[in-house]
Design a protein around this motif. Sequence first.
Motif, PDB file in Angstrom:
ATOM      1  N   ALA A   6      43.467  51.519   5.271  1.00 49.77           N
ATOM      2  CA  ALA A   6      42.004  51.451   5.356  1.00 49.77           C
ATOM      3  C   ALA A   6      41.531  50.004   5.248  1.00 49.77           C
ATOM      4  O   ALA A   6      40.613  49.586   5.963  1.00 49.77           O
ATOM      5  CB  ALA A   6      41.365  52.313   4.277  1.00 49.77           C
ATOM      6  N   GLN A   7      42.162  49.218   4.385  1.00 55.03           N
ATOM      7  CA  GLN A   7      41.810  47.798   4.258  1.00 55.03           C
ATOM      8  C   GLN A   7      42.112  47.051   5.556  1.00 55.03           C
ATOM      9  O   GLN A   7      41.323  46.207   6.000  1.00 55.03           O
ATOM     10  CB  GLN A   7      42.573  47.150   3.104  1.00 55.03           C
ATOM     11  N   GLY A  14      35.667  44.217  10.792  1.00 52.75           N
ATOM     12  CA  GLY A  14      34.830  43.096  10.374  1.00 52.75           C
ATOM     13  C   GLY A  14      33.363  43.471  10.344  1.00 52.75           C
ATOM     14  O   GLY A  14      32.967  44.485   9.769  1.00 52.75           O
ATOM     15  N   ASP A  15      32.538  42.651  11.006  1.00 52.49           N
ATOM     16  CA  ASP A  15      31.093  42.869  11.033  1.00 52.49           C
ATOM     17  C   ASP A  15      30.643  43.731  12.202  1.00 52.49           C
ATOM     18  O   ASP A  15      29.449  43.955  12.387  1.00 52.49           O
ATOM     19  CB  ASP A  15      30.359  41.519  11.089  1.00 52.49           C
ATOM     20  N   LEU A  22      38.637  58.029   8.800  1.00 56.25           N
ATOM     21  CA  LEU A  22      39.943  58.179   8.171  1.00 56.25           C
ATOM     22  C   LEU A  22      40.518  59.537   8.570  1.00 56.25           C
ATOM     23  O   LEU A  22      39.927  60.573   8.300  1.00 56.25           O
ATOM     24  CB  LEU A  22      39.815  58.072   6.655  1.00 56.25           C
ATOM     25  N   GLN A  23      41.665  59.520   9.203  1.00 60.32           N
ATOM     26  CA  GLN A  23      42.316  60.738   9.685  1.00 60.32           C
ATOM     27  C   GLN A  23      43.476  61.044   8.742  1.00 60.32           C
ATOM     28  O   GLN A  23      44.481  60.333   8.723  1.00 60.32           O
ATOM     29  CB  GLN A  23      42.782  60.535  11.123  1.00 60.32           C
ATOM     30  N   VAL A  94      44.984  52.592  13.372  1.00 61.16           N
ATOM     31  CA  VAL A  94      45.554  51.620  12.446  1.00 61.16           C
ATOM     32  C   VAL A  94      46.443  52.375  11.477  1.00 61.16           C
ATOM     33  O   VAL A  94      46.007  53.344  10.855  1.00 61.16           O
ATOM     34  CB  VAL A  94      44.439  50.867  11.677  1.00 61.16           C
ATOM     35  N   ASN A  95      47.678  51.948  11.376  1.00 63.11           N
ATOM     36  CA  ASN A  95      48.629  52.622  10.496  1.00 63.11           C
ATOM     37  C   ASN A  95      49.776  51.688  10.166  1.00 63.11           C
ATOM     38  O   ASN A  95      49.855  50.586  10.694  1.00 63.11           O
ATOM     39  CB  ASN A  95      49.133  53.911  11.145  1.00 63.11           C
ATOM     40  N   HIS A  96      50.653  52.137   9.330  1.00 71.19           N
ATOM     41  CA  HIS A  96      51.813  51.360   8.916  1.00 71.19           C
ATOM     42  C   HIS A  96      53.036  52.274   8.897  1.00 71.19           C
ATOM     43  O   HIS A  96      52.918  53.485   9.011  1.00 71.19           O
ATOM     44  CB  HIS A  96      51.606  50.792   7.506  1.00 71.19           C
TER      45      HIS A  96
END
Length: 115
Positions: A6-7, A14-15, A22-23, A94-96
């Motif tokens: 999430a970060q 950003g802006d 969030l899935q 976005v994931n890791h």
Amino acid sequence: MNGRTAQTAQLIIGDLEIPLILQENFHEINVGEWQGMFSVDMERNYPKQVKAYYKRPSQFESASGENCRMLKGRVVRAVKEISAALLIGYVLLVNHGVVKKCLMNYFSGAHFDLL
């Protein structure tokens, strides 16, 4: 989705006025009995599982968690749900970790163990 993911997403946004959704199905693999352990303890107590997880993830099995096939099924279902709901535009996922490998495998067709 974990806090680190999430970060990362928030840093990318950003802006910009882009919604962050969030899935839950993109959360990292549940490695079961060694969830939350330090690496040294995992390697000492579960050497075969750790070796499979890092060298041959398609062969990783957990007695009380997920294997990579289960994880990929969960991730692919989430991708299909997002695709079905999207009328027009783009989506940034976005994931890791192993979730990233599942997505790369799904979209590219590359063998899971080579990612």
